[in-house]
Design a protein around this motif. Structure first.
Motif, PDB file in Angstrom:
ATOM      1  N   ALA A 200      46.696  -3.834 -34.434  1.00 21.16           N
ATOM      2  CA  ALA A 200      47.015  -3.465 -33.047  1.00 21.16           C
ATOM      3  C   ALA A 200      47.057  -4.698 -32.150  1.00 21.16           C
ATOM      4  N   ALA A 201      46.118  -5.620 -32.338  1.00 22.91           N
ATOM      5  CA  ALA A 201      46.046  -6.813 -31.488  1.00 22.91           C
ATOM      6  C   ALA A 201      47.222  -7.757 -31.710  1.00 22.91           C
ATOM      7  N   VAL A 202      47.703  -7.857 -32.943  1.00 21.49           N
ATOM      8  CA  VAL A 202      48.748  -8.836 -33.252  1.00 21.49           C
ATOM      9  C   VAL A 202      50.130  -8.201 -33.369  1.00 21.49           C
ATOM     10  N   ALA A 203      50.227  -7.076 -34.049  1.00 20.69           N
ATOM     11  CA  ALA A 203      51.532  -6.491 -34.344  1.00 20.69           C
ATOM     12  C   ALA A 203      51.895  -5.331 -33.432  1.00 20.69           C
ATOM     13  N   GLY A 204      50.914  -4.811 -32.694  1.00 22.65           N
ATOM     14  CA  GLY A 204      51.198  -3.651 -31.849  1.00 22.65           C
ATOM     15  C   GLY A 204      51.640  -2.483 -32.693  1.00 22.65           C
ATOM     16  N   ASN A 205      52.772  -1.900 -32.344  1.00 21.42           N
ATOM     17  CA  ASN A 205      53.312  -0.751 -33.086  1.00 21.42           C
ATOM     18  C   ASN A 205      54.401  -1.144 -34.076  1.00 21.42           C
ATOM     19  N   ALA A 206      54.552  -2.428 -34.329  1.00 23.89           N
ATOM     20  CA  ALA A 206      55.620  -2.894 -35.218  1.00 23.89           C
ATOM     21  C   ALA A 206      55.430  -2.364 -36.640  1.00 23.89           C
ATOM     22  N   GLU A 207      56.524  -2.150 -37.287  1.00 20.79           N
ATOM     23  CA  GLU A 207      56.523  -1.760 -38.695  1.00 20.79           C
ATOM     24  C   GLU A 207      56.294  -3.003 -39.553  1.00 20.79           C
ATOM     25  N   ARG A 208      55.794  -2.786 -40.763  1.00 20.91           N
ATOM     26  CA  ARG A 208      55.595  -3.897 -41.699  1.00 20.91           C
ATOM     27  C   ARG A 208      56.963  -4.462 -42.100  1.00 20.91           C
TER      28      ARG A 208
ATOM     29  N   ARG B  55      45.773 -11.247 -26.094  1.00 20.14           N
ATOM     30  CA  ARG B  55      46.014 -12.514 -25.398  1.00 20.14           C
ATOM     31  C   ARG B  55      45.063 -13.629 -25.844  1.00 20.14           C
ATOM     32  N   ALA B  56      43.997 -13.282 -26.552  1.00 19.35           N
ATOM     33  CA  ALA B  56      43.036 -14.283 -27.031  1.00 19.35           C
ATOM     34  C   ALA B  56      43.349 -14.758 -28.452  1.00 19.35           C
ATOM     35  N   ILE B  57      44.421 -14.232 -29.024  1.00 19.42           N
ATOM     36  CA  ILE B  57      44.851 -14.663 -30.357  1.00 19.42           C
ATOM     37  C   ILE B  57      46.116 -15.500 -30.188  1.00 19.42           C
ATOM     38  N   ALA B  58      45.999 -16.785 -30.473  1.00 21.26           N
ATOM     39  CA  ALA B  58      47.167 -17.675 -30.397  1.00 21.26           C
ATOM     40  C   ALA B  58      47.978 -17.504 -31.677  1.00 21.26           C
ATOM     41  N   ARG B  59      49.289 -17.441 -31.503  1.00 27.03           N
ATOM     42  CA  ARG B  59      50.188 -17.269 -32.633  1.00 27.03           C
ATOM     43  C   ARG B  59      51.156 -18.446 -32.661  1.00 27.03           C
ATOM     44  N   ALA B  60      51.471 -18.907 -33.867  1.00 28.84           N
ATOM     45  CA  ALA B  60      52.443 -19.993 -34.009  1.00 28.84           C
ATOM     46  C   ALA B  60      53.277 -19.753 -35.255  1.00 28.84           C
ATOM     47  N   CYS B  61      54.574 -20.011 -35.119  1.00 30.26           N
ATOM     48  CA  CYS B  61      55.486 -19.894 -36.258  1.00 30.26           C
ATOM     49  C   CYS B  61      56.484 -21.038 -36.177  1.00 30.26           C
ATOM     50  N   ALA B  62      56.785 -21.625 -37.319  1.00 24.36           N
ATOM     51  CA  ALA B  62      57.706 -22.760 -37.368  1.00 24.36           C
ATOM     52  C   ALA B  62      59.109 -22.403 -36.883  1.00 24.36           C
ATOM     53  N   CYS B  63      59.483 -21.123 -36.940  1.00 25.31           N
ATOM     54  CA  CYS B  63      60.857 -20.743 -36.580  1.00 25.31           C
ATOM     55  C   CYS B  63      61.012 -20.315 -35.122  1.00 25.31           C
ATOM     56  N   ASP B  64      59.910 -20.088 -34.413  1.00 23.27           N
ATOM     57  CA  ASP B  64      60.000 -19.489 -33.082  1.00 23.27           C
ATOM     58  C   ASP B  64      58.926 -20.076 -32.181  1.00 23.27           C
ATOM     59  N   ALA B  65      59.319 -20.806 -31.176  1.00 24.16           N
ATOM     60  CA  ALA B  65      58.368 -21.447 -30.271  1.00 24.16           C
ATOM     61  C   ALA B  65      57.472 -20.426 -29.565  1.00 24.16           C
ATOM     62  N   ASP B  66      57.965 -19.219 -29.335  1.00 24.56           N
ATOM     63  CA  ASP B  66      57.167 -18.187 -28.675  1.00 24.56           C
ATOM     64  C   ASP B  66      56.314 -17.396 -29.657  1.00 24.56           C
ATOM     65  N   ALA B  67      56.529 -17.609 -30.955  1.00 28.80           N
ATOM     66  CA  ALA B  67      55.811 -16.893 -32.021  1.00 28.80           C
ATOM     67  C   ALA B  67      55.887 -15.377 -31.829  1.00 28.80           C
ATOM     68  N   ALA B  68      57.046 -14.913 -31.395  1.00 29.07           N
ATOM     69  CA  ALA B  68      57.257 -13.477 -31.220  1.00 29.07           C
ATOM     70  C   ALA B  68      58.184 -12.969 -32.319  1.00 29.07           C
ATOM     71  N   CYS B  69      58.026 -13.524 -33.510  1.00 30.39           N
ATOM     72  CA  CYS B  69      58.934 -13.190 -34.600  1.00 30.39           C
ATOM     73  C   CYS B  69      58.265 -12.275 -35.620  1.00 30.39           C
ATOM     74  N   GLU B  70      59.065 -11.789 -36.533  1.00 33.50           N
ATOM     75  CA  GLU B  70      58.547 -10.885 -37.557  1.00 33.50           C
ATOM     76  C   GLU B  70      57.648 -11.609 -38.558  1.00 33.50           C
TER      77      GLU B  70
ATOM     78  N   GLU C  79      55.850 -21.689 -41.800  1.00 24.50           N
ATOM     79  CA  GLU C  79      54.401 -21.793 -41.650  1.00 24.50           C
ATOM     80  C   GLU C  79      53.996 -20.996 -40.419  1.00 24.50           C
ATOM     81  N   VAL C  80      53.049 -20.073 -40.607  1.00 26.46           N
ATOM     82  CA  VAL C  80      52.639 -19.165 -39.537  1.00 26.46           C
ATOM     83  C   VAL C  80      51.120 -19.211 -39.415  1.00 26.46           C
ATOM     84  N   THR C  81      50.621 -19.219 -38.173  1.00 30.03           N
ATOM     85  CA  THR C  81      49.173 -19.187 -37.956  1.00 30.03           C
ATOM     86  C   THR C  81      48.817 -18.248 -36.823  1.00 30.03           C
ATOM     87  N   MET C  82      47.592 -17.731 -36.920  1.00 36.65           N
ATOM     88  CA  MET C  82      46.961 -16.976 -35.834  1.00 36.65           C
ATOM     89  C   MET C  82      45.582 -17.598 -35.669  1.00 36.65           C
TER      90      MET C  82
END
Length: 142
Positions: A10-18, A97-112, A41-44
């Protein structure tokens, strides 16, 4: 699915599907969950639970059956989540909002890729509740 796994999703993916993505080399360390997801490369990351709070929680839970099992990472417990939040103002699973997300493909880390990492981490918590405590930096658990 247990309460800690659900809270993490819930904190990271919300209602997103796998997403149907390959998650490799999943690592759960104090403060950091990371993996390679379809080549990215993806981090939380999240700040650890303060040691003074965890020490107080551990003392309180001593001899209290399932609560003691939860602080030792043997079971997932909504009771532990509630006590940490209500009595100590700390979340076992941080707010989104207290979980930082980072992904090599998306500066906003709002990716799948981030969503896929959250699902992989939740699956790992299902296998062993202890890994969520490791991520939250609880001393003495590995």
């Amino acid at each position: 699915m247990g309460p800690w796994s659900r809270s993490l999703l819930a904190a990271v993916a919300g209602n997103a599907e796998r997403p149907d993505l390959v998650v490799e080399d999943l690592r759960i360390e104090p403060g950091v969950i990371s993996a390679r997801v379809d080549g990215c490369e993806v981090t939380m990351t999240a700040a650890p639970i303060p040691q003074r709070i965890w020490t107080a929680m551990t003392r309180y839970a001593k001899g209290m059956g399932q609560l003691e099992d939860a602080v030792e990472g043997r079971v997932q417990s909504v009771h532990l989540e509630h006590l940490l939040d209500e009595d100590w103002g700390e979340q076992l699973v941080p707010r989104p909002r207290a979980i930082a997300r980072a992904c090599a493909c998306d500066a906003d880390a709002a990716c799948e890729h981030v969503v896929a990492l959250a699902f992989a981490a939740a699956d790992e918590v299902e296998r062993s509740a202890r890994v969520l405590l490791r991520w939250r930096g609880v001393a003495g658990l590995d």
